[in-house]
Each structure stands twice: as C-alpha cells, then as structure tokens.
Design an enzyme around this catalytic site. Structure first.
Site, PDB file in Angstrom:
ATOM      1  N   SER A 190     125.162   8.850  77.038  1.00 22.15           N
ATOM      2  CA  SER A 190     125.757   9.839  76.146  1.00 22.15           C
ATOM      3  C   SER A 190     125.804   9.317  74.716  1.00 22.15           C
ATOM      4  CB  SER A 190     127.180  10.177  76.599  1.00 22.15           C
ATOM      5  OG  SER A 190     128.058   9.090  76.349  1.00 22.15           O
ATOM      6  N   ASP A 191     125.685  10.243  73.772  1.00 22.40           N
ATOM      7  CA  ASP A 191     126.048   9.907  72.403  1.00 22.40           C
ATOM      8  C   ASP A 191     127.537   9.591  72.388  1.00 22.40           C
ATOM      9  OD1 ASP A 191     126.037   9.511  69.686  1.00 22.40           O
ATOM     10  OD2 ASP A 191     125.096  11.427  69.200  1.00 22.40           O
ATOM     11  N   TRP A 192     127.973   8.908  71.353  1.00 21.49           N
ATOM     12  CA  TRP A 192     129.361   8.455  71.293  1.00 21.49           C
ATOM     13  C   TRP A 192     130.281   9.671  71.148  1.00 21.49           C
ATOM     14  CZ3 TRP A 192     125.909   5.308  72.275  1.00 21.49           C
ATOM     15  CH2 TRP A 192     126.095   3.931  72.380  1.00 21.49           C
ATOM     16  N   ALA A 222     130.308  12.154  73.213  1.00 19.15           N
ATOM     17  CA  ALA A 222     129.583  13.364  73.611  1.00 19.15           C
ATOM     18  C   ALA A 222     129.827  13.745  75.059  1.00 19.15           C
ATOM     19  CB  ALA A 222     128.081  13.184  73.377  1.00 19.15           C
TER      20      ALA A 222
END
Length: 882
Positions: free
Chosen positions: A315-317, A319
């Site tokens: 995941s993106d931070w 997200a």
C-alpha cells in the site's frame, strides 16, 4: 466485502451518473464502480524465468513460519518505528531481519552521502532505454549500499493526463509506450543491482488535490475517485505497468485515491475519483467506489490475473482503509503499518492474526502474501546482497534511537556509508541528454562569447542551501527536482551560474549576472553590455502534503514562477541574443515571449538533479546532443482539453471522470487538429537528418489464441496455533508505538479455540480461471509475437557527428482510435555524412485494441499504417501494414 455488481444489458455494462443520491444516513451513493474479482490469484512462478527458483525458496521458508511470523512479514511496524520510511517486522528465528522500504524514484530520500539523480521527466526526455537502465542500476546500487530492500520507484502514475499534475515529473512521460519502456528499463536496472523495485502508483493517480482528506484547502470526507472506462484503463494507464510486470518487477504500490473501472462501450465519459473505504459498511451505505488498495478488480483481476503479476502489492502510505477487505482484494503488505501516522493502531498486525483465526481471511491468502514477498526477495538476490541498514530517515546525527518514536535503542543509526561512486558523471550525462532544444536561430552551440550575462534566480543557489527546505518544499534558487516524498537530499548542487562562471574562466569570457527576479533596472543595464544573455526561468510542483507559493502539490497554472515572463521580456528587450532555459516539472506556456525576435534559443531542461549547471553548459556549448519532449507544449492551457479538479464536485468523495479516454496529450491534439507550440517528441538537433527509406516485412507469426487455464489451487488448511499461542510471549518488551502480530488477550476477540478456515468470498479450491488476456507476466504471451519488422534508413546530412531519436508511430485505422500512437523509438549515433539502419519490431499488442465485449485484445481488419520520423508531427516515412 465486495463492491456492488454492475447492471448488464445485452453484454455491455451500463453505469449511471456518478452521484446517484444519498442513503438514509445522508451518505452519498455513487454509481460508478468496479466489478468484484475474487479470489486473489495464487502466485506460483511455474516455468517463469527468474521466478521459478525464487518461488521454490519462498515456499520452503514460508512453510516454516508461524502465523505470527507471516503476519509480521506483511505488516509495517509503524511510522517512525525504525530508521526507514517503511519497515516490516523481523523473523529472527529464521534469520530474517525486517525489510527496509525507502523512497525515492530519483535517489535515497533523506539520505546522506548518496546522489540526487535527474527526475523521471528528464530521463524520459533522453528517449534512451540504455540510460534509463543505467540510472536504475546506479540508484539500485546506492539503495543496496544503504541496506534498503525495496526501492519505492520507478513511477508511471501519474502518467501526465493533467499538465499541471503535481507529481508528473516523477514519471516517464505522457505516452504509455514511452512510459512503459522507461519503467521496464528502470525495473531491470534496480533489480539487477539486487534491490526490489516497486513500480507506482497503481493506477490513474493523476492529481494531488483531494487525494487524501486533510491535505486540501477544501475539506472532504473521502479521497477523490478516478473513474476510467475499461478500454482506456487497459490501453493507457495499465499499459506501462504491464511492461513493468513483464520486466519482472518485484513489487507494485497501490495508490491512495479511489478508482473506478467503468465497463461499457468506448468512449465513456467518466470522472477521476478516489476509492471509498469498504470497511465503512459499504454495502449498507451503498458506497460503491473502491479505494485503490482494496479494489479487487484492479489487484486480483487485472494485475494478478490478467497481467500475471508474481510479486507483491504494497500500500501507499496511509492508503489502506480496511483489514479483511484489503486482504481479500489482493493487498499483500501494508505500509507504514498504522492506520494513520503515529496512531499505533493497524488494520493488520494483531487484527490480521484474529482475522485468520476466525476464518475471515483464509490461511492460503496469508500464505500467498508471505510467499509473494519472499519470492521477490529471492528473485533479486536479497539473500546474497543484503547488508545492515545504515541510514536513518529521522535524524542526520550519527548516533540516535533505532526506534525513533519510542526513543529506545540508542546506537549508531547513520553509518554515513558513501554510496555515490562515480554516479555524478552519469547524472551529468542524463541531464544533458535530457535537455531539449526547442528553438535555435543559430546562436547555439556557443563558442567563446566575449561577454556573458546571466539572469534569473533559477540560475543560482538557494541562499539557505539546497536541502534547507524539507523534501524540497520551496522554490528558492535553481529548481533541480520537485517536492515531496519522491525527492532525495543533494550531496551538492551545481547551479547554472557556478558552471557558467567556471566555463567563462576557461574561455576568458567576461561574465556578469543579475539573479534578483525583480531588479529590472539592473537587468536593463547588464543586458545591454553582453554579447550573449542567458536567462534561467522556472516552475515547480510536488506532492500534496506540501504547499509551495500557494500551489497545493499541483500547479495552479502553467505560467512561469518568480516573475519569469517579465525577466525574459526585460532581457530580450535589451539583448539581441537572448537564450532562455526553462527548469520545470512539465509544460509551461511560452506564447508571451517565444516569438520575440531577440529570443534566439530556448531550452527545456526539466529537473536535472545535482549536476544541473554542468549539464546545461554541456548542451549550450555543444558537447552533448540534446533530447526530445516527452509531452506536448500547448499554446494555451485550454488546448489540452482536460481540467484538473481544484474545487470538489461534492464534499464527500469528489468524482472526476476521465472524459479524455484514449486521447491523452498528443493524441488529443492530433484528434482535434489543434496546433501545439511544440509537439510530443519534438526537439532540435545540432546536426541535420534525412529519413531516406522504409521497408516492412511481415513475419510468419501464428494467430492469436485466448488463454485458457487456471492458477494453482489454494492449499486451504486450519490454523495450527491456538489463540493462547499467539499472545505476547511472557516478559516480552513492547516498544511503544510498535505494531506487533500478537494478541493482547483472547477473550476480547471472543476466541476460544483455534478457529477454522471459513470459505473466503469466491474461493474455489481448483484455482482461479485465468483471463483470456492473461497467461504470463505482462499478459497473454501471444500479445508479444512480432507481426512486422520495419527497417528504416536515417542519414546524418549535417557537418558534425550527432545523435538522432528515431520515432515510430502506428495508425490502427479505426474511427474512434487516436490518429497515431507511439510504438517504437531508438536513440542512434551517426557520424557526419554517414547513415544507419534502424529495425523496429511491431508486436500484436502494438496494433491491438482492448475489446470490452470479449474482455480481450483484438486486432481489427481496419487498414493500418506505420509512420517514422523525428516527432509525432514530423513523420516523413509512411508504409502500410498488410
């Protein structure tokens, strides 16, 4: 929990308006949504070069892991828990330290004794696959030397739909083929260096405004949703990621925003939207947009099934917006682990342990997560190249706390290992070859001017130093990279003025300068004295968590910053040989000054990195051949035909339809017959080139066969541990803020036994049917069959040796297709008076279109042509594709 299913009429999926109303709680409902795709395909590596052996090793070690150890591998330990921007838990019993994940796509973010490489927009401007590989390898070696396991790059999201997009500069140009080629080359380079590459941001992550609640001047409840039609998703936004998967990328980062794939007949008009969190009772509230990290169609359906991705999705931070939902939708690793920075609570960690115990997440899904991570680890040789982490993102001091937030474990945290090697030479070469000459009335290359005058704050240093603004969140002095998490610390920054002073000393030229952008009288006087006036102007952009000069990540407009237009016109009004250099993250409008008779040359120098000044001197004095534009420069912002959303269409989850469909950048200009100022692929050379001949040879490739088969069956089994086995061990010291896989009690979760593995949604023990367009990394292998070979002859008809960038475009012949699309390019060196033969392969994929009815690629019977030349609108060679 699965998104709602679309309504199907006559084989086509019909979608209603984006904002359909509100439920009984007042929460708006949205009709744009992606269909469900379950279960998550099992990674296997069977018969795949590079993956097969890695999977054998991964399966063997995962088989030895306990439930807690598998959860520890998939869950981040929390923001600022350790030295990297992202860290996973360790498995000391098996000799595995926690994995270190670090930005960025142009160097080591927050690093010391490491390099600041040219940005993605600059490497794209070189149109040189070899340089893209060398840059990737050099960055990979630097990350490797610092102990980084996963480099958070390269980038193809954003692709550059909106010219004002804040992070366009991180990517590799506004064409899927150009971007995909650069993405694949960077992946190969990084991973050949022994570091896992993470291609990002998957997918259609095209603006910074409203990507995350709380980051915007106007508050919203949920992120923006990007609504993209099915054909555009495949032919534009997923195209570069398919190239990365085919290149063997180990990790892909899912994005923060919501995304909707709109199935139906092309073209469909839709908005860019953020994906709404399933964990907020999605079915009850009828919120059917889906966040990128829990969109099962994007992760399970397209990425892991259709594109055959064997690595892991992280995941993106911040997200991740759900626990069970994200696991079932195909997420394999959550970063940084906590739900929001420093909340110390996680959707996974102990909660994932509980979900497996109670059967909400099947054991095979957790096993697949862990196996995918370890397979990527072994594929790039991390078991052979891993060194101790010797960087710290939170302090530049040598000594500090290993657990920064908790202020525990005081030790050496910055080993100050110098990993730069000779990379400065490569950086200088890339930045020079990525500079584009847009105008030259004979003033370039420079000889030995008697007197030079330099103008503009972009020519000089930030008086507070190149790293004085966190994550480059200011635009003082020369602009050499954008701002945000995609940055790196400068070990040094050679400004244009410094490099020009050195050259003037070498040539015995007089050099003067005015770097105050508002000192008009001084500019007038200085410009009148000079033989050659060099003006440096700029624009900047970056990530949405920082606002610079009123620009919330995305640029507010396409004009120059720091009084740039006035500086150019002031100097040109007093100097008959005014040469303008633009440092910018993307297109800028030039109509105010480009046709001024005293503006004799214009260069677009992108974002060149630490060797900025030396690289521009190399081009100005003719030591290096320049590059080509990776996007279109329009005469007005309206000519692009798209509008970035600066004000939300609703206060809950803004809905942005990607109405442009396939017609992004030059495709839109060609389709609408709009004359740009400088077209995609344009750039002047220091030599002259003649395109002499073209021949097409049809190959004996066989017909296309839709793939049929299944992924490996999941090994469903009960958990062997009891809840009491998964409590914190007696005497275990819990580092404050650290996220662990253990349970604090059994009674609070209602767990009394070891749980059974309940049926996961859509689970089939015989495996997942592979889609017709799938079958191998990158898609159906027959998509890459070569159908034609095109041979062109190019001659250097000039008086000096040079480099030409030969570009190949294909017309697919259908009325609703773009006029032409880029399908090949080659940077070639030819001596004066010489010629070369360039051979291009045209694959089935190059001439296919995505068919929404069959959900497969289709080559139509429409007449197709191939065009070869110097830019998207300078194509002297044309031939039929029979």
């Amino acid at each position: 929990m699965a998104p709602l299913k679309p309504t199907v009429l006559g084989g086509a999926v019909v979608l209603l308006s984006a904002l359909a109303g509100a439920n009984e709680s007042g929460v708006p409902t949205f009709s744009h949504h992606s269909p469900p795709a379950y279960p998550a395909p099992i990674g296997h590596g069977n018969g795949l070069p590079g993956w097969s052996e890695a999977y054998s090793k991964a399966q063997a070690i995962v088989a030895q892991m306990t439930l807690a150890e598998k959860v520890n591998l998939t869950t981040g330990t929390g923001w600022q828990s350790e030295g990297c921007v992202g860290n996973t838990g360790s498995i000391p019993r098996l000799g595995l330290r926690g994995l270190c994940l670090q930005d960025s796509p142009l160097g080591i973010r927050l690093g010391l004794y490491s390099s600041a490489f040219p940005a993605g927009v600059t490497i794209a401007s070189t149109w040189d696959e070899g340089l893209a590989y060398r840059r990737g390898f050099a960055m990979g070696m630097e990350h490797r030397g610092k102990g980084v396991d996963i480099q958070l790059g390269p980038v193809s999201g954003p692709l550059g739909l909106f010219p004002e997009g804040g992070r366009n500069w991180e990517g590799a140009g506004s064409d899927p083929h150009l971007s995909g080629n650069g993405l694949a080359a960077a992946v190969r380079g990084i991973q050949d260096a022994g570091v896992i590459a993470c291609a990002k941001h998957y997918i259609a992550n095209e603006q910074e405004h409203f990507r995350l609640p709380g980051e915007n001047p106007i508050e919203i409840k949920e992120s923006i949703s990007s609504n993209v039609d099915d054909r555009t998703m495949h032919e534009v936004y997923a195209w570069p990621f398919a190239d990365a998967v085919r290149a063997g990328v180990g990790a892909i980062m899912c994005s923060i925003e919501i995304l909707t794939i709109r199935y139906g007949r092309y073209p469909m008009r839709c908005k860019q939207t953020a994906i709404l969190p399933v964990h907020k009772a999605a079915d009850k509230d009828k919120i059917n947009n889906s966040y990128g990290c829990q969109n099962s169609e994007l992760l399970n359906g397209i990425l892991k099934n259709e594109l055959g991705f064997q690595g892991f999705v992280l995941s993106d931070w911040q997200a991740q917006h759900g626990g069970v939902a994200t696991a079932l939708a195909g997420l394999d690793m959550t970063m940084p682990g906590d739900q929001k920075f420093l909340t110390h609570t996680s959707y996974w960690g102990g909660n994932l342990t509980v979900a497996v115990l109670n059967g909400s997440v099947p054991t095979w899904r957790l096993d697949d997560m862990a196996t995918r991570i370890m397979a990527s680890f072994y594929k790039v040789g991390r078991d052979k190249t891993q060194v101790d982490v010797n960087l710290n993102s939170w302090t530049k001091d040598v000594y500090g706390y290993q657990n920064f937030y908790a202020k525990e474990n005081y030790r050496i945290v910055n080993g100050n290992v110098d990993v730069r090697g000779t990379h400065g030479q490569l950086i200088r070469e890339i930045a020079a070859k990525g500079t584009v000459i847009l105008k030259n009335k004979g003033s370039l290359p420079l000889g030995k001017p008697r007197q030079i005058a330099v103008f503009g704050s972009d020519a000089t240093d930030n008086p507070r130093g190149p790293n004085s603004c966190d994550d480059r969140g200011c635009s003082d002095g020369t602009v050499a990279m954008g701002w945000g998490s995609g940055t790196a610390n400068f070990p040094y920054l050679i400004s244009p003025l410094t490099a020009l002073q050195n050259r003037a000393y070498q040539d015995n030229s007089v050099i003067q300068w005015v770097v105050d952008d508002y000192a008009t009288e001084h500019m007038d006087a200085t410009a009148r004295q000079a033989d050659t006036c060099l003006v440096f102007v700029k624009a900047d952009a970056g990530e949405g968590y920082l606002t610079v000069d009123g620009n919330n990540g995305d640029r507010n407009n396409l004009t120059l910053w720091a009084n740039g237009e006035h500086v150019i016109k002031t100097v040109a009004g007093n100097c008959s040989n005014t040469i303008v250099t633009v440092h910018a993250p993307g297109p800028v409008l030039m109509e105010e000054w480009i046709d001024h008779p005293n503006v004799t040359a214009v260069l677009f120098a992108g974002l060149p990195g630490q060797e900025s000044g030396n690289s521009i001197v190399d081009v100005l004095y003719g030591h290096v051949e320049p590059g080509r534009l990776p996007f279109t420069i329009a005469k007005s912002a309206e000519d692009y035909g798209v509008k970035l959303m600066y004000k939300p269409d609703n206060s809950y989850a803004p809905q942005q339809d990607f109405t442009s469909g396939l017609m992004i950048d030059y495709r839109h200009f060609d389709k609408q017959n709009i004359k740009p100022r400088f077209e995609f692929g344009f750039g002047l050379s220091y030599s002259n080139w003649t395109y002499k001949s073209i021949t097409v040879r049809k190959t004996s490739a066989g017909p296309y066969t839709p793939f049929s088969g299944r992924t490996p069956a999941a090994n469903s089994k009960n958990v062997t541990e009891t809840p009491s086995d998964l409590l914190f061990p007696p005497g275990f010291h819990q580092v404050p803020g650290y996220i662990y896989p253990y349970l604090s009690s059994t009674t609070q979760y209602g767990l009394t036994g070891n749980g059974t593995n309940g049926p996961a949604e859509g689970y089939n023990p015989t495996g997942t049917p592979i889609r017709p367009a799938g079958g191998a990394p990158g898609g159906n292998p027959q998509l890459y069959d070569v159908l034609w070979q095109v041979n062109v002859t190019v001659a250097n008809s000039g008086s000096r040796n040079g480099e030409e960038i030969v570009q190949l475009y294909v017309s697919q012949g259908e009325q609703d297709d773009p006029v032409r699309v880029l399908r090949g390019f080659r940077r070639v060196s030819v001596d004066a008076g010489g010629w070369t033969s360039v051979i291009f392969d045209i694959t089935r994929r190059d001439v296919a279109r995505w068919d929404v009815a069959s959900q497969d690629w289709l080559v139509t019977a429409a007449k197709k042509k191939v065009y070869v030349g110097r830019s998207s609108r300078d194509l002297p060679l044309v031939a039929d594709l029979d």
